[in-house]
Each structure stands twice: as C-alpha cells, then as structure tokens.
Design an enzyme around this catalytic site. Structure first.
Site, short mmCIF file in Angstrom:
data_model
loop_
_atom_site.label_atom_id
_atom_site.label_comp_id
_atom_site.label_asym_id
_atom_site.label_seq_id
_atom_site.Cartn_x
_atom_site.Cartn_y
_atom_site.Cartn_z
N CYS A 1 28.99 36.81 43.84
CA CYS A 1 28.83 38.08 43.12
C CYS A 1 27.87 37.91 41.95
O CYS A 1 27.93 36.90 41.24
CB CYS A 1 30.19 38.56 42.62
SG CYS A 1 30.11 40.16 41.75
N CYS B 1 32.09 38.58 35.36
CA CYS B 1 33.47 38.80 34.91
C CYS B 1 34.17 37.44 34.78
O CYS B 1 34.31 36.70 35.77
CB CYS B 1 34.21 39.68 35.89
SG CYS B 1 33.39 41.27 36.21
N CYS C 1 37.02 36.03 37.22
CA CYS C 1 36.87 36.12 38.68
C CYS C 1 36.33 34.83 39.29
O CYS C 1 35.33 34.27 38.83
CB CYS C 1 35.94 37.28 39.02
SG CYS C 1 35.81 37.58 40.80
N CYS D 1 43.71 47.47 52.13
CA CYS D 1 42.72 47.53 51.06
C CYS D 1 41.50 46.70 51.46
O CYS D 1 41.61 45.48 51.63
CB CYS D 1 43.31 47.00 49.76
SG CYS D 1 44.83 47.86 49.27
N CYS E 1 42.22 51.94 51.66
CA CYS E 1 41.65 51.99 50.32
C CYS E 1 40.43 51.08 50.30
O CYS E 1 40.48 49.95 50.80
CB CYS E 1 42.67 51.52 49.29
SG CYS E 1 42.06 51.48 47.58
N CYS F 1 42.83 54.50 42.46
CA CYS F 1 43.66 53.32 42.23
C CYS F 1 42.95 52.51 41.16
O CYS F 1 41.81 52.09 41.35
CB CYS F 1 43.79 52.52 43.52
SG CYS F 1 44.65 50.94 43.35
N ARG G 1 51.88 48.87 41.05
CA ARG G 1 51.83 47.83 42.07
C ARG G 1 51.81 46.44 41.43
O ARG G 1 50.98 46.16 40.56
CB ARG G 1 50.59 48.00 42.95
CG ARG G 1 50.49 47.02 44.11
CD ARG G 1 49.25 47.29 44.94
NE ARG G 1 49.19 48.69 45.31
CZ ARG G 1 48.04 49.36 45.50
NH1 ARG G 1 46.87 48.74 45.36
NH2 ARG G 1 48.06 50.63 45.83
#
Length: 391
Positions: free
Chosen positions: A65, A69, A72, A109, A142, A202, A272
């Site tokens: 990626c 962040c 992550c 998801c 999702c 979400c 969740r």
C-alpha cells in the site's frame, strides 16, 4: 452507580451521553468493570437481543500500500512479513466467501489494500460482488477499498454492494500522528459518499495506538455524528516491522471499557468486535459479547484469528445465538423507510450493588510483551494461498 443508571436510561432512549459521562466510563475501576458490562449489556439487549452477527473478511489484494498509516502491516515501508499478492480472481474470491458463509457468516467484507480504487478496480470488485451474490442467496456484501472517487460508491451500489467500510480510526486531533498521506476529512468524505449512494455505512476505530481517553471519546462522538449503521472496534495488533510494534497499551479490562463506552454512545448501531480481540481480550472475549452484537469469524486481513469453530462455541457457551440470514440486524427505526424517529422508551435501568468489606484482591501479573507477541500470528492460509481458510 448513578452514572450507569443514567447511561442505561439514555441508551434505551437513544439519547447521546455527555462527553463527561463517556470519559467517566473509561475512568471506572476494575472493581466496577462487571457493573459497567452489565449496564451496557442492557442497552445491547434492548436493541439486538442476544443475537450475534457473523462477518467474514476476504482480502482481495494484500500488501504494497502507498499510504503510511503507522498501525498497518500493509503500509508503505512495512517490514512485516505478511502475505503479499495482487488482485485475486473473482471466482477465487467467491470461493473464499462461500467458505465463510458455510461457517455461518451473514456478511462478506471484501477488502483491498491501497489509497483507493481505480475505475478498473471498481469493475473488478463489481464482478466479484456479482459472483458472490449469484452463489450465496441473501448474503450481504460490504466493500472496503479505501478513499472513493466521484461516482464510485454509486457503481458499487449498482453492482450489488450493500455496505461500504471506511474507518475513522482515531480522533481528528491526533490523526496526523498516525498518517501523513491523507487526513481525517478524507475519511469522513468517503463515508458520506457511501451514504449518499445508498450504501450502508460502516466506520469504526482502532484503540491501543497510544491515544488518550479524550481521543477515544472524540472519535466515537465523530462516528455518532456520521451515524453509520456499523461501528467496528479494532484493537491494535502491534505487528513487528511497523512503527507501532511496541505499543502494548491495552488490558482486557480497558478493552471492555472501550467497548462499553462505544455502546453507550452508539446504542442502536451494530457494534462489531473486530481485529485484535484474541490478542487483547484473550480469555475475556465472552464478556465482550454482552457489549457488541457482531464479530468477525476466523482470520483477519493479514493476521490469523481464533478458529471459526471456537468462535461458534464461544457464542453458544456465553448464551448467545448466531443471527440468521432471515433476520434484519438493525432495529426497525434504523431500517430505511421505517420513518419511526421516536424509538423505544421501554425497560428499566439497573442498579449497582458494590460488595462490602471485600477481602484484598490477589494481583495476577499481566502477560509480558514477549508473551503477547506470541499471540500475533501472520495469516498464511485462505485468500492468496493454496491452503483452506480458517472457518
């Protein structure tokens, strides 16, 4: 405890607590923990009974990626030894999803690493959504693809997506401390784009990154203002090879208080229990079911989770039941078209009866950081591998 009586009463009326009340929940002592769980449990049962919704993650594209962040394992510069692969084929994604559905999942998801999808990526995910929907009648899908560009949310909705996930993660004030390649407002905009396109929003948070109680309250209040249907609460998994690898800030008790605070602030949404529950809650996971009404089944994106059969046994042993595909998760007033803005005013708040003259507690040492690191297990099975998934 008067605080808990007040919070239960507000939760049953869907009334927003004050910031001071939310902060007070996080400041409660371990001696008061079961009272906090019991109080938040009354709010959870009011809106969701004893049902637990199961969700299953399929990692469509792992690693590499360009975003930075800090939490992550897939970030730019990550040295975490995770699985890395480009887009898996729609049929392979559909097979992975089918395994989760067979294990009891009601929602699949679909997640892909990256800043956000290209239009070609949206086409690819749309094919995957179609394949999953064709093979699994009634399943919810999702998508979680990062920051959306104009029109992409609508295309996903047209393809059959039911929801879109994009977490706020932490407070706006501290967002720049964990990410510099995009900002808090970018995340808010993407959630709003999903809502405008008719997707169920979400959006949640990650706790344990060194944030303060005020940061936690800020992000949960920001989520309440956005009004998503689902709020995933993640607990940081400190992957070796990431900037936050040494952030072991959570105890099971603090994790439960964070979940309770989230339930009080967001009483009627799907809260969740998400990534990191096995690492930080450990043997206290069943208590969390009194606060949340939704969990992930099996593995996560780059880490392995508790065995699916153990998840199901935990739910049954704790006296809860898996939510069926024929049941609407959200309470009636949150279902589009209901029109009921008043909510339910039933139920009586409970009371707290602290023990008198209790003997001194025996202090049990918390697991060392080294012992907890042993609970972080990089995913080596399922999507992107030749091995069967954990469901």
């Amino acid at each position: 405890m008067e605080l808990l009586n007040t919070l239960v009463d507000k939760g049953l009326r869907r009334e927003l607590p004050t910031r001071e009340e939310a902060l007070a929940v996080l400041a409660t002592s371990d001696d008061e923990l079961l009272d906090v769980v019991a109080a938040a449990g009354k709010v959870r049962r009011q809106w969701f009974g004893r049902r637990v919704k199961l969700n299953y993650l399929v990692n469509l594209k792992s690693g590499l990626c360009p975003e930075d962040c800090s939490y992550c394992s897939q970030r730019l510069g990550s040295k975490a030894e995770i699985l890395k692969y480009t887009w898996i084929k729609p049929d392979d994604a559909s097979k992975a999803a089918a395994a989760g559905v067979a294990g009891g999942a009601k929602r699949v998801c679909l997640v892909a690493s990256g800043r956000g999808p290209t239009d070609k990526d949206v086409d690819r995910v749309s094919e995957t959504i179609s394949a999953i929907k064709e093979q699994n009648e009634g399943i919810e899908v999702c998508a979680c693809l990062g920051l959306l560009s104009e029109g992409q949310a609508g295309r996903l909705r047209e393809a059959g997506a039911d929801a879109y996930n994009h977490n706020l993660n932490t407070s706006e004030a501290t967002y720049g401390d964990i990410c510099t390649t995009h900002d808090f407002s970018d995340r808010v905009t993407t959630v709003q784009q999903a809502q405008a396109a008719g997707l169920s929003a979400c959006s949640g948070l990650i706790a344990g990154m060194g944030e303060t109680d005020a940061d936690l309250v800020d992000v949960v209040f920001a989520l309440r203002a956005l009004d998503p249907d689902s709020v995933p609460v993640n607990f940081l998994i400190p992957f070796e090879g990431t900037p936050l690898a040494e952030e072991w800030n959570l105890t099971p008790q603090r994790a439960l208080r964070i979940l309770a605070m989230t339930r009080f602030v967001c009483p009627d949404v799907e809260v969740r229990l998400a990534g990191g529950r096995e690492v930080h809650l450990r043997s206290m996971q069943p208590l969390a079911l009194h606060l949340v009404n939704s969990i992930f089944l099996g593995d996560y994106l780059t880490s392995e989770g508790q065995a699916g059969k153990d998840d199901l046994a935990m739910i049954a042993d704790a006296g809860f039941e898996v939510e069926g595909a024929d049941t609407t998760t959200l309470p009636e007033h949150r279902v589009p078209g209901c029109g009921d803005e008043d909510g339910c005013h039933g139920g009586a708040p409970g009371a707290c009866h602290p023990a008198q003259d209790a003997p001194p507690a025996t202090t049990v040492p918390a697991p060392s950081d080294e012992a907890r690191r042993g609970l972080v297990s990089v995913r080596r099975r399922g999507a992107g591998t030749e091995l069967p998934p954990n469901v």
